[in-house]
Structures are given as structure tokens and as C-alpha cells.
Design an enzyme around this catalytic site. Structure first.
Site, PDB file in Angstrom:
ATOM      1  N   HIS A 273      -3.789   6.337   3.225  1.00 37.27           N
ATOM      2  CA  HIS A 273      -4.468   5.121   2.745  1.00 37.27           C
ATOM      3  C   HIS A 273      -3.867   3.847   3.356  1.00 37.27           C
ATOM      4  O   HIS A 273      -4.591   2.961   3.845  1.00 37.27           O
ATOM      5  CB  HIS A 273      -4.359   5.106   1.218  1.00 37.27           C
ATOM      6  CG  HIS A 273      -5.138   4.053   0.528  1.00 37.27           C
ATOM      7  ND1 HIS A 273      -4.725   2.736   0.462  1.00 37.27           N
ATOM      8  CD2 HIS A 273      -6.308   4.101  -0.162  1.00 37.27           C
ATOM      9  CE1 HIS A 273      -5.607   2.023  -0.229  1.00 37.27           C
ATOM     10  NE2 HIS A 273      -6.582   2.848  -0.623  1.00 37.27           N
TER      11      HIS A 273
ATOM     12  N   ASP B  51       0.848  -1.198   0.000  1.00 35.91           N
ATOM     13  CA  ASP B  51       0.000   0.000   0.000  1.00 35.91           C
ATOM     14  C   ASP B  51       0.880   1.243   0.000  1.00 35.91           C
ATOM     15  O   ASP B  51       2.010   1.214  -0.510  1.00 35.91           O
ATOM     16  CB  ASP B  51      -0.935  -0.064   1.228  1.00 35.91           C
ATOM     17  CG  ASP B  51      -2.263   0.621   0.989  1.00 35.91           C
ATOM     18  OD1 ASP B  51      -2.246   1.833   0.728  1.00 35.91           O
ATOM     19  OD2 ASP B  51      -3.311  -0.032   1.056  1.00 35.91           O
TER      20      ASP B  51
ATOM     21  N   SER C 216     -10.915  -0.384  -1.569  1.00 28.57           N
ATOM     22  CA  SER C 216      -9.691  -0.396  -0.760  1.00 28.57           C
ATOM     23  C   SER C 216     -10.000  -0.677   0.703  1.00 28.57           C
ATOM     24  O   SER C 216      -9.164  -1.226   1.421  1.00 28.57           O
ATOM     25  CB  SER C 216      -9.002   0.970  -0.818  1.00 28.57           C
ATOM     26  OG  SER C 216      -8.151   1.067  -1.909  1.00 28.57           O
TER      27      SER C 216
END
Lengths: 624, 86
Positions: free
Chosen positions: A93, A29, A419
Site C-alpha cells: 500500500h 503509510d 487511499s
């Protein structure tokens, strides 16, 4: 997260395996913010002995006994301004997804008071290995493959990857290649299905050896009320952390405040895009806009808040850089009427509150849909998990929205996407693995798919193309009864049948496996936990599916086939009773499906039931 | 090599499973690359995969890419592009 795990019937006090702290989840990620409370290593021992990774630290990044490893990849060019050449997450994220999968238990977590509760990942005791592959300009295939190369060798148990591009052939796609080698090594790769829905055939990660995860709602919805000077109250969707203190402000319609000196007219300023609004008219007021934007146009013109209208998203709240609420079009029209009729119209926007979403779970509009763009007769996505308005840990280097003008640095943030659903599935897969460390990646995938909660097609018009086998159910997945296992040789047969040559496959597998009449497997015979067939509209087709299940439930058990076949489908299972005398015993059967395509998609199901376990597989016939 | 840097793109040369036993990936990949780009191949080798599977990343012209596609041991050659977070 503060709600999603409980929503799926997976409470904090669920039975845990003593092996949980030996489980390592590899997060590919944007990195991680290791100082977050969610990654506190209090009570953790040293990394499990199987761990072979490293902490590619620097003066500003160190691992601990929770975040046991970290690497970063930037194979080309220099790291951009504002980015950090280390595994540290400057985006947010990666911190969010890592804490969703395996974040520690943190009480009193919230986004500035919104979504308050105890935040936790699926496996609070598991370890996290970080592979930073994404930067502000994206995630390069070269770096994705480098991360897979390391993660597999480092000894992770599950790989979580919430990234995608566009449909590609299996051996032209870095994610499919990496996931194939993960599968070879017993590591399940959990992939986000993509955010390109509701367009048909928009699923972006679809290799059969990986898990493809759609996104659905949970029963918590964020609404921000708009109060008008005439006492009327409207409920809009947004994550509004700002508190205007119930103060009423003058309100103006963006269409009546164009920045004429910059050449704008009302027809464009009504959308409140950047630079379109007249500061003199808008400053200190709430502005009514005909579109939902991040709010930069309104804030640049000095607005104190923005009431926006959107006819598209009905179950998704977003954050904005100023007090904002997004109303349905009819409510926006009411407010415009009030503006036009009142001599001194006023309004205020209240801080977000939570309401119960009685329709949850429903697959969210943006979640990518099947059918599978490459292998039409393998159902994708495989299942769905929470991916809407998920609160989880955030990077200290990024604000709530990441947009200029936003100064809210927070420890926890609320965002949406496949996600966000992907690490829920990664956590669930790791939970299953913690009870069954020797299970193959396909056994774990099967357990997750066959135990999923059935979803309601009335609330999800795309049915299995939206949610696959259904909504993930981690507890039940630890005891699936039977699994549809598969391994490298099964995928070689599948790939032979798909037209891949012997030379290619010998290289991929590293052995002498060859395509021949014996190994040329049809797509329908891949031991997949779902059944799919396709043909042209109005035509009838008959397909036979060979399957083998392995008993992982009760030592002595008898399973009966329960068939659900709606109009247009005829389903036969032979034999219709499977008897097992030992654990690990395999039994084979044949499913024959006759479909008459009187509509674009018809779905039924096959459930193997021993009275204790219900091993459910969707059966989908669709029009090509 | 007479080829402007701008004509080269980053490609992934995927070669399947990792060879058994001792395997000097960088030397092996440089040698393969040398067959298509000539001397100075190491300048165009960006990364070698060797821990879990076999392959490498290189800066190639379209012609070099096509040559590599036909070489023994190569499964696929494809451009390294940018994917997005979901």
C-alpha cells in the site's frame, strides 16, 4: 500511474516549476519498497537544504536522493511475523501511494501485461519522505501522531495520509490533531475520505484544516470476457492476469458441487466459500459461483477458474487468486441456464482487456459520503480524485492479492480505494506548492477546490456529498485567480464557536488567544471555499456567510459574481463585483442564502469570474 | 503499583503546541505522569511528542486517565486505537 494523470488533463510534459525537486512529500503509510524503479534517483541531486529528517535504515534498507528520508513507528509490542522492522513496505500500500504522488517516470510498466503504459507520479522530480505507521494489525494513533510530530519538524511540504478510523471529536482524533499542527506550519495534509460509502454521513476524515478526498473512476475499465461452449460471450469486471490460452474447460455450478462430507449443502456451496466445494466434482473445471470472493474456495477445490456474480460493484474491478470474472446477475443466470441445458457445458475466461469508460469520472460506490458527521455545515469530502483501478508500484514482499495461494510477485499492481485518490490530491497540492512555495496550506486547499472540474449530479446522485467541489484539476489549481485563505486564528475562532474553551485553545495554539464575543466565530464565517447550511425537512432557513478572498491572479482585475441557484435556493452576494488593484489584495463579501428544504439536498454555486479565472464554490443546503 | 498490566491501556495525552525555548519533553512528561502513577512513572511512558507539538503516550488505568484529564496543560486524553488503511 499509467492513465489517471493524463485522464485529469495533467500530461507528463506539463509545465514544471524549477522548484519541483525541492518539494518533499511526507507519506504516512505502510512504508516503501525503495528498490522500485519508481524511486530510482538517477538525475537527482542531494536533498534540499531545508530537509532535517533521517533515514532510519538498517542493513536491508537504504534511502537515496529520491527517497530522502524514512522512519518507522511501532510503539507497542513486537513486530508481527512476516513483517519487517524497518521502513520497508511488506504490504504494498505505501509503495503504491508514494509512487502515485511522486513516483519517477517508468516506461513499459504493467501488471503482468494489464494496464500497460508509462507509470509516473504527479511530481516525478519531487522527493519522498517515508513514515511507516501501518502494520498488519492497523495503524495506531500513537504512531500516527509520532509520524506527524517528525514529518512537520523534518520539513516536508505536503503530508499524504490514506488512513482512517471512525468519527471523533477534533481533539480526540490523532489525524485531526496532526493535521492541525501541520496547518499551523504551512503544511497541507491530504486525507482519504474513507471507504464506507455510499452510506450517508460516512466520511471519516473531516477536519476543516485538512483536505478530504473522495474516489472516482477514470476512463479505463478492465473487463474479462467469459466465453461459453455455445459461442456466447459475456463481459465481466475483474483484473485477470491469468491466460488460459483460449482453452475450453468443463464448467460446473457451485450449488451442484457441495462438499457434503464436510456438511455443506448446495445452498452454501453456491457461494464457493472456503471448504464448501467438492474437490472430486470441481477439480479441473471452471466453477460458477453466486458470490464474488477472493477465490480461495474454488482454488482449494482444484478449480481452474471462477465465474462469479455480483449485483453491487459496477465500476470496480478486483484481482483474484485464480482466473476469474465477475458478471452481472442476469448474465450469471444465463450461464446457469446454459449449464442446465447443455450435455457437456464448457467455458473459458480470457485475460483482462481495457475498455473506455464513457461515464467517467463518477464517484465510486465505496467512497465515503457527506454530510460532515461533526460539523454539519462544513462540506466534506472537499473534492474527488482518481481512486479506482489505479496501477502503481508495489512491494516486492507482497503478492498481487496478498492472499495465500497467490504467487504473483509484481513490480506494479492495480488497486482501488480513497487511499489511491488521496495521493493524487497530495501530488496536485505539491504541484501547486512547487509554483507557490510561500502559500499557506489553506491557500493551496482553496486553489484545488475552486478550480476543480464540476461533476455531473445525474451520474452521482449524492452530488456534493460524494464529490465536494468536484474533480481535481492540477494545472488550473496553479492559477486559481483568487484564494479563500485561512490560518490558525481563523480556526481558533471557528473552534470557539464550536464550543471549545479558552484554556484548551490557548494550549493548542501556544498563545493567549481566547474565546470571547469578538472571537466566537460561527461555522458559516470560517473562510472556507465552499458554503453549507442545514435545517429540518420542510423548513426555510436564511444564513449569511462572511468571506474574504485574496487576489493571486492578475494584478488589476475585476471579478463578477455568477450565481447558480436552483429551485429552493435564493442566493445573494454583496457586493457582486470585486475590483483588485494589486496582487495579495484582499476583498470581503457576504453571501446570503435562503433555503427551503423541499428535498433532502439542494445545491447551487457561486463563481467569481474575471474572464480569465473562474473561482467556483459549491453552495449546499441539506436536511439534518 | 498493584495494578495488573491488563488493566492499563495505551492513552495519548495531548497537550497542544510545543512550548517555546528549551524543553526537556521526557523529563516533563515523566514528572506529570509521576503525579498520577507515583514512582516508576517512566515505566509507563511509551513515547514523548516534542518536535512539533506537546504530548505523550502512556499506559494508564481509567482512573489515572481521568486524573490527567483534569491536569493543567492537558487538552485531551484519548485511547490509542488502530486505524485502517483505505
Amino acid at each position: 500511474t499509467t492513465r489517471s494523470w493524463n485522464f485529469m488533463g495533467f500530461p507528463l510534459n506539463v509545465t514544471r516549476s524549477t522548484y519541483e525537486s525541492d518539494i518533499i512529500i511526507g507519506m504516512l503509510d505502510s512504508g516503501i519498497w525503495p528498490e522500485s524503479e519508481s524511486f530510482n534517483d538517477k538525475g537527482f541531486g542531494p536533498p534540499p537544504t531545508k530537509w532535517k529528517g533521517i533515514c532510519q535504515g538498517s542493513s536491508n534498507f537504504t534511502c537515496n536522493n529520491k527517497v530522502i528520508g524514512a522512519r518507522y513507528y511501532h510503539s507497542e509490542g513486537e513486530v508481527g511475523p512476516g513483517e519487517i522492522a524497518s521502513p520497508r513496505d511488506s504490504e504494498g500500500h505505501g509503495t503504491h501511494t508514494a509512487s502515485t504522488a511522486a513516483g519517477d517516470v517508468v516506461s513499459h510498466a504493467s501488471l503482468l501485461g494489464v494496464a500497460s503504459g508509462t507509470a509516473r507520479g504527479g511530481l516525478p522530480s519531487a522527493r519522498i519522505a517515508v513514515y511507516k505507521i501501518c502494520w498488519s494489525d492497523g495503524c495506531s494513533d500513537a504512531d500516527i501522531l509520532a509520524a506527524f510530530d517528525d514529518a512537520i519538524a523534518d520539513g516536508v511540504d505536503v503530508i499524504s495520509l490514506s488512513v482512517g478510523g471512525w468519527p471523533l471529536d477534533y481533539f480526540q482524533d490523532s489525524i485531526a490533531i496532526g493535521a492541525f499542527h501541520s496547518m499551523k506550519n504551512g503544511i497541507l495534509t491530504s486525507n482519504s475520505a474513507g471507504n464506507s460509502g455510499p452510506r450517508s454521513e460516512s466520511v471519516l476524515n473531516f477536519s476543516p484544516w485538512a483536505l478530504s478526498v473522495a474516489a472516482s473512476t477514470i476512463d479505463r475499465k478492465f473487463v474479462s470476457q467469459v466465453k461459453l461452449g455455445n459461442g456466447a460471450i459475456y463481459e465481466g469486471l475483474s483484473i485477470n492476469t491469468f491466460d488460459l490460452g483460449n482453452t475450453m474447460y468443463p464448467i460446473i455450478y457451485g450449488g451442484e458441487a457441495p462438499n457434503q462430507t464436510a456438511g455443506y449443502e448446495g445452498i452454501s456451496s453456491r457461494l464457493c466459500t472456503s471448504g464448501s466445494l467438492n474437490k472430486t466434482l470441481v477439480e479441473g473445471k471452471i466453477v460458477l459461483c453466486d458470490a464474488a470472493t477472493i477465490g480461495s474456495g474454488a482454488i482449494a477445490a482444484g478449480a481452474v477458474g471462477s465465474i462469479m456474480q455480483n449485483g453491487f460493484f459496477k465500476d470496480l474491478a478486483s484481482s483474484y487468486i485464480l482466473p476469474a470474472s465477475v458478471l452481472r446477475m442476469s448474465d450469471g443466470a444465463d450461464i446457469l441456464q446454459y449449464l442446465n441445458s447443455a450435455s457437456e457445458p464448457t467455458a473459458t475466461i480470457l485475460k483482462s482487456i481495457e475498455i473506455k469508460d464513457e461515464l467517467a469520472p463518477a464517484v465510486v460506490i465505496f467512497s465515503s459520503r457527506g454530510p460532515n458527521p461533526l460539523t454539519r455545515d462544513i462540506l466534506k469530502p472537499d473534492l474527488t480524485a482518481p481512486g479506482v483501478d489505479i496501477l502503481a508500484a508495489w512491494s516486492g514482499a507482497s503478492t498481487v492479492t496478498g492472499y495465500e495461494g497467490d504467487n504473483r510477485f509484481v513490480q506494479y499492481n492495480i488497486i482501488s480505494g480513497t487511499s489511491m485518490s488521496c495521493p493524487h490530491a497530495s501530488g496536485a497540492a505539491a504541484y501547486v506548492k512547487s509554483f507557490h512555495p510561500t502559500w499557506s496550506s489553506d491557500a493551496i486547499k482553496s486553489a484545488l477546490m475552486t478550480t476543480a472540474y464540476p461533476m455531473n449530479p445525474d451520474k452521482n446522485p449524492d452530488a456534493e456529498f460524494a464529490y465536494g467541489s468536484g474533480h481535481i484539476n492540477p494545472i488550473k489549481a496553479t492559477d486559481p485567480g483568487l484564494v479563500y485563505d485561512a490560518g490558525e486564528i481563523d480556526y481558533v475562532k471557528f473552534l470557539c464557536g464550536q464550543g471549545y474553551g479558552t484554556r484548551q485553545l490557548q494550549l493548542v495554539t501556544g498563545d493567549q488567544s481566547a474565546c470571547s464575543a469578538e472571537t466566537n466565530g460561527t461555522v458559516w464565517d470560517l473562510n472556507y471555499p465552499s458554503y453549507t447550511l442545514s435545517t429540518k425537512y420542510g423548513e426555510s432557513i436564511t444564513r449569511t456567510f462572511q468571506r474574504t478572498v485574496t487576489n493571486v491572479g492578475s494584478q488589476i482585475s475585476t471579478y463578477k459574481a455568477i450565481i447558480n441557484a436552483p429551485a429552493g435556493l435564493k442566493i445573494q452576494v454583496q457586493p457582486s463585483v470585486l475590483s483588485f488593484q494589486s496582487l495579495g489584495q484582499k476583498q470581503s463579501f457576504v453571501v446570503t442564502v435562503e433555503a427551503t428544504m423541499i428535498k433532502t439536498m439542494i445545491s447551487g454555486s457561486l463563481v467569481w469570474d474575471d474572464g480569465l479565472h473562474q473561482v467556483r464554490s459549491p453552495i449546499v443546503a441539506h436536511v439534518t | 503499583h498493584g495494578t495488573p498490566e491488563t488493566d492499563r491501556k495505551t492513552f495519548i495525552v495531548y497537550m497542544g503546541d510545543r512550548p517555546k525555548g528549551d524543553f526537556s519533553a521526557t523529563a516533563f512528561h515523566t514528572s506529570m505522569l509521576q503525579e498520577v502513577v507515583g514512582s516508576g512513572a517512566s515505566d509507563f511512558l511509551v513515547h514523548s511528542y516534542h518536535r512539533s507539538f506537546n504530548g505523550f503516550v502512556a499506559k494508564l488505568t481509567e482512573e489515572e486517565k481521568q486524573k490527567l484529564e483534569g491536569m493543567e496543560g492537558v487538552v485531551s486524553v484519548f485511547p490509542s486505537e488502530k486505524k485502517k488503511l483505505h
